[in-house]
Design an enzyme around this catalytic site. Structure first.
Site, PDB file in Angstrom:
ATOM      1  N   LYS A   1     -11.166  -9.606 -13.353  1.00  0.00           N
ATOM      2  CA  LYS A   1     -11.047 -10.242 -11.990  1.00  0.00           C
ATOM      3  C   LYS A   1     -10.005  -9.607 -11.033  1.00  0.00           C
ATOM      4  CE  LYS A   1     -11.121 -14.789  -9.765  1.00  0.00           C
ATOM      5  NZ  LYS A   1     -11.035 -16.221 -10.100  1.00  0.00           N
TER       6      LYS A   1
ATOM      7  N   PHE B   1       0.716  -1.269  -0.173  1.00  0.00           N
ATOM      8  CA  PHE B   1       0.053   0.230   0.061  1.00  0.00           C
ATOM      9  C   PHE B   1       0.743   1.354  -0.180  1.00  0.00           C
ATOM     10  CE2 PHE B   1      -2.359  -3.223   2.533  1.00  0.00           C
ATOM     11  CZ  PHE B   1      -3.258  -3.602   1.549  1.00  0.00           C
TER      12      PHE B   1
ATOM     13  N   LYS C   1      -5.322   2.436 -17.741  1.00  0.00           N
ATOM     14  CA  LYS C   1      -5.217   3.567 -16.625  1.00  0.00           C
ATOM     15  C   LYS C   1      -4.694   3.161 -15.406  1.00  0.00           C
ATOM     16  CE  LYS C   1      -8.129   7.593 -18.613  1.00  0.00           C
ATOM     17  NZ  LYS C   1      -9.413   7.928 -18.151  1.00  0.00           N
TER      18      LYS C   1
ATOM     19  N   ARG D   1      -9.022   0.832 -20.392  1.00  0.00           N
ATOM     20  CA  ARG D   1      -9.221  -0.466 -20.884  1.00  0.00           C
ATOM     21  C   ARG D   1      -8.868  -1.525 -19.547  1.00  0.00           C
ATOM     22  NH1 ARG D   1      -5.044  -3.147 -25.070  1.00  0.00           N
ATOM     23  NH2 ARG D   1      -6.324  -4.875 -25.941  1.00  0.00           N
TER      24      ARG D   1
ATOM     25  N   GLY E   1      -4.936   0.567  -8.886  1.00  0.00           N
ATOM     26  CA  GLY E   1      -4.956   0.280  -7.618  1.00  0.00           C
ATOM     27  C   GLY E   1      -5.208   1.138  -6.474  1.00  0.00           C
ATOM     28  N   GLU E   2      -5.596   2.424  -7.103  1.00  0.00           N
ATOM     29  CA  GLU E   2      -5.943   3.476  -5.890  1.00  0.00           C
ATOM     30  C   GLU E   2      -7.262   4.056  -6.142  1.00  0.00           C
ATOM     31  OE1 GLU E   2      -1.912   5.280  -4.866  1.00  0.00           O
ATOM     32  OE2 GLU E   2      -1.726   4.576  -7.071  1.00  0.00           O
TER      33      GLU E   2
ATOM     34  N   GLN F   1      -8.813  -5.225  -7.162  1.00  0.00           N
ATOM     35  CA  GLN F   1      -8.106  -3.649  -6.649  1.00  0.00           C
ATOM     36  C   GLN F   1      -9.081  -2.997  -6.291  1.00  0.00           C
ATOM     37  OE1 GLN F   1      -4.710  -2.803  -6.255  1.00  0.00           O
ATOM     38  NE2 GLN F   1      -4.995  -5.044  -6.468  1.00  0.00           N
TER      39      GLN F   1
ATOM     40  N   ASN G   1      -7.856  -7.292 -17.076  1.00  0.00           N
ATOM     41  CA  ASN G   1      -8.345  -8.580 -16.478  1.00  0.00           C
ATOM     42  C   ASN G   1      -9.437  -8.101 -15.352  1.00  0.00           C
ATOM     43  OD1 ASN G   1      -8.875 -10.676 -14.747  1.00  0.00           O
ATOM     44  ND2 ASN G   1      -6.666 -11.571 -14.757  1.00  0.00           N
TER      45      ASN G   1
ATOM     46  N   THR H   1      -1.303  -7.162  -6.832  1.00  0.00           N
ATOM     47  CA  THR H   1      -2.265  -6.551  -7.720  1.00  0.00           C
ATOM     48  C   THR H   1      -2.606  -7.224  -8.577  1.00  0.00           C
ATOM     49  OG1 THR H   1       0.058  -5.542  -8.212  1.00  0.00           O
ATOM     50  CG2 THR H   1      -1.535  -3.936  -6.984  1.00  0.00           C
TER      51      THR H   1
END
Ligand SMILES: Cc1cc2nc3c(=O)[nH]c(=O)nc-3n(C[C@H](O)[C@H](O)[C@H](O)COP(=O)(O)OP(=O)(O)OC[C@H]3O[C@@H](n4cnc5c(N)ncnc54)[C@H](O)[C@@H]3O)c2cc1C
Ligand code: SF4
Lengths: 337, 747
Positions: free
Chosen positions: B640, B247, B708, B635, B711-712, B645, B638, B474
């Site tokens: 899943k 993190f 893009k 885009r 994760g956040e 995330q 994946n 991730t």
């Protein structure tokens, strides 16, 4: 964590002998002791592992109650058929505590003797009378939102963290102990103590004594009971306030009422004089408020935990309604009923 | 070269490393074995400010098995200049140097390292080290330092300072018919990834090291080691194959890396050092902050003025910075904007990036304030957001490469059933529960960083793609495998991804949600280059059926290269390699930001978060019963791992809203709840329904892959949506996060 010797006796008398040396410590489930050792709060010279002692049974007593061996796990106790039938309050309180993994390891004796969760107690770099008598109490004036509102002393404001013990207090259980001087039975209300000027003593056991069992007297609280626990998240957190209620009813009125509070004092808190207020009364919110106000008359906040007084008042009222209605809090339901 | 059909990209493929992880075969940094391994245990200071006047290490030395006790008096050699200690993501200042001197600047600061032949002996001995101190006055309370807050003189690289004010925000505020000005605070949070920080430093002789470290950047950590210890780059290899969450806490090298390497070099032995959970509270954290947001609008709800001021904590040795207030200048259209951001020094370690650093707290404050404004105006909270839609970034006057936020609002609201919302607070009730619905916008950067990769195709048609990326849980392993597989039309089993090793092609640290876009695009570029080389060899073959073809005309799949319009014209990879007398083809790929494009365009990920809460008002208990997070993230490689995330971000956002906070005793300068029993994050019971929607967003400019990053964005806007829902349920506005029972009872 320090170096220590380790013994694993097979019977109670060997265990008691092994405990006689100064810095011995009993190891049961280890869920509290081992943590405290990792924090260097406990530094035992010898570990007496009691897991081989024959204290794992739940047996009926002559009086019609149950005797719970000190090594019965919290899980086994909560899911035992006799307990669920006769003492659903106890089962419910246990399931409100910790997590399944912890309850699998935790034992009946260990649960009684678990230490406070006061932050300072766990941090040896701070002053704490319970850990190091005479050093002072850092929680007073410090981070104390989880601390006591009842029965605290100028030397310690810690609370006993157990859920199970709150139910045991309401059920008038007793604790069987055995030591170098023989066996004795301690009523639950006398088992844990208030901190006074000796906060290092959580309870009235003598050194070298072992808990062998917890004894439950017969109970009539199978229908009108509840365990309501209020905490900072919906699971896996100690109680900010919890309430165990057992009622017997006669006609539409309360006959006997037992109400114990957790998370508010150095021991499960009962006010038997206030409980008498409820006897013979028809239950309603006004009555419950009157009761709660009476229980909380001596309550005193420490700053961050002032909210617990009002929270305890509201929790008592809600819990009494739940118990009276025969709709005990279901521990797998996250909304408060 | 046109792509053949994507078989793997866009599919919800299971993690290629999933099985290894759940069966315990994936090794983490502190799990690697080494011969004659020594174990280190760190001792922390017990005061927050002052000097060590005496250290008593003798009792520790007496413990059987103890090999050495390092303190500032006998620490091993290390670099002298600050510059040598500065890692890629360091903020301005003097980086922390463990055991550098007798000076103490924060509680828990390492004062000794005990090294022993067993972990148990090291821990035992560490508990016996004691110190005497000359105690100086400390301050860990941001409120007391607010008045001394300053604008950081040196900017942190990569963090834009707040833009200059535009328009006349004060006057516009004065003149507007409807306005609010409110103070918010998000209490300090600690990352607490599951895996504790750990380093196993394997001493290979002659100052040659193989280091297994918990880090988000193997090359950043490797560079730190070589510069701090003056080692040759070729002699230090740093590996981070698996990282058990981070993190942001592992962006910068942490103490245990320094200690393991220092002890290893001094003792010429392999050494492992891990932090304990409590010690994890003595490294970087999400800064404590106070924010004031002033908003003014006309009677229809159009924003006339936005002012956002933030003061955030930093340490006494570095000026940690993040973009907290900038969002308020670009999330909505407004002509009069003033943003300010200052720091205040506390006796704590330097804060460090934590999931959506800056945005997670700044957007929370703005989005709560906008919600408050909507009630003042008397319009729907979703409507006020739509009404003030910003169609360009007004901070920089650049166009967005894409912004499908309207679709997020629309699809999120539909999935949530927002149209059934009763607008008046306290108007939905069920038994003891008051029910509330809240909404928030979320926004996060979409970066493309410089990254390199190689693709190696072997004669049997198998592919290996390599880049020094990290996978902190991730899904990087998986998406790189998918990208490689699609480039050559291979099944996933025939593709091996290699990451988590400083010797691999250059990669940035794994952060900022840029890994999928950057490393993914680099891998794709490397694959294209390898394909082109393959094609050239194919063309050169005698009687090649592809002799007249151009690279654009062909594709690779099923072990062959063929003409797309005439698949009968094909050559097997093995044939081509054989003819060219090659065993393999290896090519490089490189990507980086397009500087020309960046003069006109800027990229962000957007989201709309909808929350439903139930509040037992009498008891102050909040349950988050539903979250819908609709994200526009370009885009989706994946669905899943992408969904995971967002789920993780949302859960962390719920934690920010209701649970997470470091409780500090300011008299002692100490965090008191330094364990996972008392530092609360949501438990399973706190998490109910979370629905993730990815709206269509086509963006060719953001990155070659059109990706893009995710994760956040999941955390941004979640805490505000929950807080706004609590207000809608109860009519009570708590502006101090987390919203705990005591605060709700007092409101
Ligand atoms: C993260 C976490 C969350 C928790 N949450 C809750 C909660 O919500 N509610 C709750 O009630 N509890 C909670 N617990 C506490 C848990 O219930 C106790 O740790 C457990 O009951 C202790 O039992 P044990 O057998 O593991 O005791 P041990 O750790 O083995 O022993 C505890 C103490 O009792 C002594 N002892 C044990 N057995 C005997 C005996 N027969 N005779 C004499 N001395 C003995 C030991 O010497 C030691 O001092 C939590 C614990 C953890 C770690
Ligand atoms: S409340 Fe009791 S346990 Fe806590 S610091 Fe004070 S003395 Fe120690």
């Amino acid at each position: 964590m320090n170096r220590f010797d380790y013994v694993r006796p097979d019977n109670v008398s060997d265990a008691i002998r092994a405990l006689a040396t100064g810095s011995s410590k009993v190891l049961a489930g280890g869920t509290n002791l081992v943590d405290l050792m990792k924090y260097d709060v406990e530094r035992p010279g010898r570990i007496v592992d009691i897991n081989r002692l024959p204290l794992k049974e739940i047996t009926p007593t002559a009086e019609g109650g149950l005797r719970i061996g000190a090594l019965v796990s919290n899980t086994d106790l909560a899911w035992n058929d006799d307990i669920r039938r006769q003492y659903p309050l106890l089962a419910s309180a246990i399931l409100a505590g910790a997590s399944p993994q912890l309850r699998n390891a935790a034992t009946t004796g260990g649960n009684l003797l678990q230490r406070t969760r006061c932050y300072y107690f766990y941090d040896p770099s701070t002053a704490c009378n319970k850990r190091d008598p005479g050093t002072g109490c850092s929680a007073i004036g410090g981070v104390n939102r989880i601390h006591a509102i009842l029965g605290a002393s100028p030397d310690c404001i810690a609370v006993h963290p157990s859920d199970m013990c709150v139910a045991l207090a309401a059920l008038n259980a007793s604790v069987d102990v055995e030591g170098p001087d023989g066996k004795r039975s301690i009523p639950f209300s006398d088992f844990h103590r208030l901190p006074g000027s000796e906060p290092q003593r959580d309870n009235t056991m003598s050194s070298g004594e072992l808990i062998t069992a917890v004894v439950l007297p017969p109970s009539d609280f199978g229908a009108n009971y509840t365990y309501l626990k209020i905490r900072d998240r919906l699971s896996y957190a100690f109680a900010l306030v919890s309430v165990a209620v057992g009622l017997t009813l006669k006609a539409d009125a309360i006959d006997e009422a037992r109400v114990a509070l957790g998370g508010v004092a150095h021991k499960p808190w009962r006010d038997t004089a206030a409980e008498e207020l409820l006897r013979g009364q028809r239950p309603d919110t006004q009555l419950f408020l009157k009761f709660a106000d009476q229980v909380l008359t001596p309550a005193h906040g420490q700053g961050e935990n002032n909210f617990k007084i009002e929270l305890a008042r509201r929790a008592m009222v809600r819990a009494l309604h739940q118990a009276f209605a025969g709709t005990p809090q279901d521990q797998s339901v996250k909304s408060v009923q | 070269m046109s792509l053949t059909e994507n078989i793997h990209i866009g599919r919800p493929t299971n993690r290629v490393d999933g099985r290894l992880k759940v069966t315990g075969q994936a090794k983490y940094a502190a799990e690697y074995p080494a011969a004659d391994l020594l174990h280190g245990a760190i001792v922390g200071s017990t005061i927050a400010a002052g000097r060590i006047t005496a250290l008593n290490v003798e009792p520790a030395r007496q413990v059987p098995g103890v090999v050495e006790v390092f303190t500032h008096e006998n620490r091993g050699k290390a670099a002298w200049l600050d510059r040598s200690w500065r890692d890629e993501v360091a903020p301005p200042g003097h980086p922390f140097r463990p055991l550098h001197s007798d000076r103490i600047l924060f509680d828990g600061q390492p004062i000794a390292l005990v090294v022993a032949d067993s972990y148990e002996a090291a821990r035992d001995a560490a508990s016996l080290v004691s110190a005497e101190y000359e105690v100086r006055e400390h301050c860990t309370e941001l409120e007391r330092k607010r008045s001394e807050a300053y604008v950081p003189p040196e900017k942190r690289s990569g963090i834009p300072p707040p833009p200059d004010p535009r328009g006349d925000p004060e006057k516009a505020f004065e003149d507007a018919p409807i306005k609010i000005s409110r103070d918010y605070r998000v209490n300090a949070e600690h990352h607490n990834p599951m895996e504790m920080f750990g380093t196993t430093c394997v001493y290979e002789g002659n100052d040659k090291l193989t280091i297994y470290d918990k880090t988000q950047g193997s090359q950043n950590a490797q560079g730190y080691v070589t510069s701090v210890f003056g080692l040759k780059s070729k002699n230090v290899r740093l590996i981070n194959h698996y990282v058990g969450g981070a993190f942001g806490s592992a962006l910068r090298p942490q103490h245990q890396l320094f200690f393991a390497v220092m002890a290893s070099l001094e003792l010429k032995r392999s050494v492992r050092v891990s932090l304990t959970r409590s010690q994890m509270f003595h490294i970087g954290y999400r800064p404590d902050n106070y924010q004031t947001v002033s908003l003014a609008a006309d009677r229809e709800g159009r924003l006339r003025s936005i002012m956002h001021d933030a003061v955030a904590s930093t340490s006494h040795y570095e000026d940690y910075q993040e973009a907290v207030v900038n969002w308020s200048g670009m999330m909505y259209h407004c002509d009069n904007v003033k943003l300010s951001y200052r720091l205040a020094k506390l006796h704590t370690p330097t804060p460090c990036d934590m999931r959506a650093p800056g945005a997670a707290i700044g957007v929370t404050a703005l989005e709560c304030a906008l919600d408050e404004l909507s009630y003042e105006v008397g319009i729907d909270p979703l409507e006020i957001r739509r009404l003030n839609f910003a169609s360009k970034d007004e901070n920089t006057d650049k166009q967005f490469t894409s912004k499908a936020l309207h679709a997020c609002y629309r699809e999120g609201a539909a999935a949530f059933g927002w149209d059934k919302r009763k607008s008046v607070p306290r108007s939905m009730q069920d038994g003891h529960d008051l029910i509330g619905w809240g909404v928030s916008t979320g926004m996060w950067d979409a970066f493309l960083q410089k990254a390199e990769a190689t693709a190696k195709l072997s004669a049997d048609g198998k592919l290996e793609v390599s880049t020094a990326a990290s996978d902190i849980g991730t899904g990087t392993w998986t998406i790189l495998t998918q990208i490689g597989a699609d480039a050559f039309g291979l099944p996933l089993e025939d593709v091996t991804a290699r990451i988590g090793d400083s010797t691999l092609p250059t990669s940035p640290v794994e952060g900022g949600s840029w890994t999928a876009a950057s490393n993914g695009s680099a891998v794709q570029a490397a694959c294209e280059a390898a394909k082109e080389t393959l094609f050239k060899h194919a063309k050169k073959m005698a009687n090649s059926p592809l002799a007249d073809s151009e690279f654009e005309d062909v594709a690779v799949s099923g072990g062959c290269i063929f003409r797309i319009d005439d698949p009968g014209k094909r050559l097997a990879i093995s044939e081509i390699m054989h003819a060219a007398d090659l065993e393999e083809i290896e090519e490089e790929g490189k990507v980086g930001p397009d500087l020309l494009q960046m003069m006109k365009y800027i990229s962000y990920t957007h989201s709309a978060v909808f929350a439903e809460v139930r509040v037992d008002e009498e008891l102050g208990i909040v349950r988050v019963t539903r979250i819908v997070c609709a994200a526009a993230a370009g885009r989706i490689l994946n669905p899943k791992t992408a969904r995971s995330q967002i789920l993780g971000g949302v859960v962390m956002g719920i934690g920010m809203a209701l649970h997470e906070e470091a409780m500090t005793d300011h008299r002692l300068g100490k965090i008191m709840n330094h364990n996972l029993a008392e530092y609360h994050i949501p438990a399973h019971a706190d998490i109910e329904n979370i629905e993730v929607i990815f709206v269509d967003e086509h963006d060719e400019k953001v990155s070659p892959l059109g990706v893009k990053g995710l994760g956040e964005i999941g955390i941004v806007g979640t805490a505000s949506a929950v807080a706004n829902a609590i207000f809608h349920a109860t009519g009570k506005r708590v502006r101090d996060f987390p919203i705990t029972i005591d605060k709700l009872l007092a409101a």
